[in-house]
Design an enzyme around this catalytic site. Structure first.
Site, PDB file in Angstrom:
ATOM      1  CB  SER A  26       0.906   2.051 -18.260  1.00 16.46           C
ATOM      2  OG  SER A  26       0.747   2.722 -17.029  1.00 16.46           O
ATOM      3  CB  THR A  29       1.481   1.812 -13.588  1.00 18.31           C
ATOM      4  OG1 THR A  29       0.339   2.579 -13.982  1.00 18.31           O
ATOM      5  CG2 THR A  29       1.101   0.977 -12.379  1.00 18.31           C
ATOM      6  NE  ARG A  33       2.359  -1.324  -8.962  1.00 20.81           N
ATOM      7  CZ  ARG A  33       1.407  -0.403  -8.728  1.00 20.81           C
ATOM      8  NH1 ARG A  33       1.673   0.652  -7.967  1.00 20.81           N
ATOM      9  NH2 ARG A  33       0.194  -0.538  -9.229  1.00 20.81           N
ATOM     10  CD  GLU A 178      -8.726  -5.059 -14.284  1.00 19.72           C
ATOM     11  OE1 GLU A 178      -7.963  -5.144 -15.259  1.00 19.72           O
ATOM     12  OE2 GLU A 178      -8.342  -4.771 -13.147  1.00 19.72           O
ATOM     13  CE  LYS A 220      -6.990  -8.071 -13.178  1.00 24.29           C
ATOM     14  NZ  LYS A 220      -5.607  -8.157 -13.670  1.00 24.29           N
ATOM     15  CB  SER A 262      -4.447  -8.007  -5.569  1.00 21.35           C
ATOM     16  OG  SER A 262      -3.473  -7.259  -6.257  1.00 21.35           O
ATOM     17  N   GLY A 263      -6.070  -5.178  -6.276  1.00 22.91           N
ATOM     18  CA  GLY A 263      -6.604  -3.852  -5.977  1.00 22.91           C
ATOM     19  C   GLY A 263      -6.004  -3.089  -4.816  1.00 22.91           C
ATOM     20  N   GLY A 264      -4.826  -3.500  -4.339  1.00 20.84           N
ATOM     21  CA  GLY A 264      -4.212  -2.788  -3.219  1.00 20.84           C
ATOM     22  C   GLY A 264      -4.244  -3.577  -1.922  1.00 20.84           C
ATOM     23  CB  SER A 290      -5.963 -11.729 -13.030  1.00 20.30           C
ATOM     24  OG  SER A 290      -5.226 -10.927 -13.943  1.00 20.30           O
ATOM     25  NE  ARG A 293      -1.979  -2.561  -7.004  1.00 17.86           N
ATOM     26  CZ  ARG A 293      -3.003  -1.735  -6.823  1.00 17.86           C
ATOM     27  NH1 ARG A 293      -2.871  -0.710  -6.003  1.00 17.86           N
ATOM     28  NH2 ARG A 293      -4.146  -1.932  -7.447  1.00 17.86           N
TER      29      ARG A 293
HETATM   30  P1  13P Z   1      -3.672  -5.433  -9.013  1.00 16.40           P
HETATM   31  O1  13P Z   1      -3.776  -6.885  -8.643  1.00 16.40           O
HETATM   32  O2  13P Z   1      -2.433  -4.771  -8.491  1.00 16.40           O
HETATM   33  O3  13P Z   1      -4.942  -4.674  -8.691  1.00 16.40           O
HETATM   34  O4  13P Z   1      -3.485  -5.359 -10.572  1.00 16.40           O
HETATM   35  C1  13P Z   1      -4.295  -6.129 -11.364  1.00 16.40           C
HETATM   36  C2  13P Z   1      -4.547  -5.423 -12.625  1.00 16.40           C
HETATM   37  O5  13P Z   1      -4.209  -5.893 -13.683  1.00 16.40           O
HETATM   38  C3  13P Z   1      -5.246  -4.134 -12.568  1.00 16.40           C
HETATM   39  O6  13P Z   1      -5.632  -3.764 -13.852  1.00 16.40           O
END
Ligand code: 13P
Length: 337
Positions: A26, A29, A33, A178, A220, A262-264, A290, A293
């Site tokens: 968004s 967000t 970055r 997700e 996801k 990936s979540g960080g 998917s 980051r």
């Molecule tokens: P990340 O892999 O950075 O967690 O982002 C994936 C995503 O689409 C989060 O909603």
């Protein structure tokens, strides 16, 4: 609902070696970055950055789909080609983030609920006309030391995900569902497994009650992983075993693919963990990625907003896509970095 169409799009996104790029940040967000590399978050800089990603040579071998943000779906390349058309022409399926973000859940301090159901049918219909063939909705589950997540927050978020998924399938749009259990905090891998299990059980109960076609969706999830502040971290084998055990118990075999966020995690760890899971296969579902980051952080660091760095940034992007493509077959090693 056209079940055959839903199933064929879902399967194409997770075809052999392939996964998804989440490029659906968004506006707030993507600013987060851009800030560390001193790039101003203007509409043109956001457009240019996405253009660099989407025009990288060779990525179509490893990306079945790319998730876009509303603004990006309305943008074009320098020469006026809509991004959705560019991707389709390259054999990459365009998708769209349709949730309106995770907000504080009223009267449940520390917990979140995802908004965006009002008017969703109409928005999906417009996105479909613009070329989107799949969608994404992210629910966020927090973990603390004692009482969070509550059963109520898990239920409310699962219900929202199922409402969204049903609206997508009504229009022949493949929903990516997700439910993200966050890595924030000091909890251990065992607690992440317990919470992820409760969440997935509730999500599939709600999806089933809403008559969602499992064969025409993708899941996801987070990997089962210790909190970032946990003193006892886990290696790829431990993460893979806990994650696959949890998914085997709670994700129906009818679901064609699991595409992890990936979540960080850093880029290398995310690839290594995916590889360890596929090395344990075969599994009932495709086990893929998917990543946001974990695919983009190295690209942003190489680009730094400078045109002279575009070639190098695109090479790094292709490398991350290729290594994750190898991890889809359990054929990645750290030595390839
Ligand atoms: P990340 O892999 O950075 O967690 O982002 C994936 C995503 O689409 C989060 O909603």
């Amino acid at each position: 609902m056209n079940s055959d169409k839903l199933m064929s799009v879902a399967r194409a996104i997770v075809a052999r070696q392939k996964g998804v790029l989440a490029a659906d940040e968004s506006t707030p967000t993507i600013k987060k970055r851009f800030d560390p590399i001193n790039v101003e978050s203007t509409e043109e800089n956001r457009r240019r950055y996405r253009e660099i990603l989407f025009t990288s040579e060779g990525i179509e071998r490893y990306l079945g789909g790319i998730i876009l943000f509303d603004e990006t779906l309305r943008q074009t390349t320098q020469d006026g080609t809509p991004f959705a058309e560019l991707l389709s022409n390259r054999g990459i399926i365009p998708g769209i983030k349709v949730d309106k973000g995770a907000k504080a859940l009223a009267l449940y301090p520390g917990e979140k609920i995802t908004e965006g159901l009002d008017g969703l049918r109409e928005r999906l219909s417009e996105y479909k006309q613009m070329g989107a063939k799949f969608a994404k909705w992210r629910a966020v589950i927090n973990i603390n030391e004692c009482d969070i997540p509550t059963s109520f927050a898990i239920h409310a978020n699962a219900h929202g995900l199922a409402r969204y998924a049903a609206l997508c399938q009504e229009l022949d749009i493949v929903p990516i569902v997700e439910p993200e259990v966050l890595m924030d905090g000091a909890h251990d891998i065992e607690r992440c497994e317990v919470v992820t299990s409760r969440v997935l059980e509730e999500v599939f109960t709600e999806l089933d009650a809403h008559r969602v076609l499992f064969e025409g969706m993708l899941l996801k999830p987070n990997m089962v992983i210790p909190g970032m502040k946990c003193e006892r971290q886990a290696d790829a084998q431990q993460i893979a075993e806990a994650t696959i055990r949890c998914l085997m118990r709670y994700v129906p075999a009818a679901v064609p693919g699991i595409v992890f966020l990936s979540g960080g995690q850093n880029a290398e760890d995310a690839t290594d963990n995916l590889n360890a899971m596929n090395a344990m296969g075969p599994h009932p579902w495709q086990v893929s990625f998917s990543y946001g980051r974990a695919l983009q952080a190295p690209v942003l660091a190489a680009w730094k907003g400078q045109e002279g760095n575009v070639g190098a940034a695109q090479k790094i992007f292709l490398k991350r896509c290729r290594l994750n493509g190898l991890a889809r077959d359990g054929k990645y090693t750290r030595a390839m970095e």
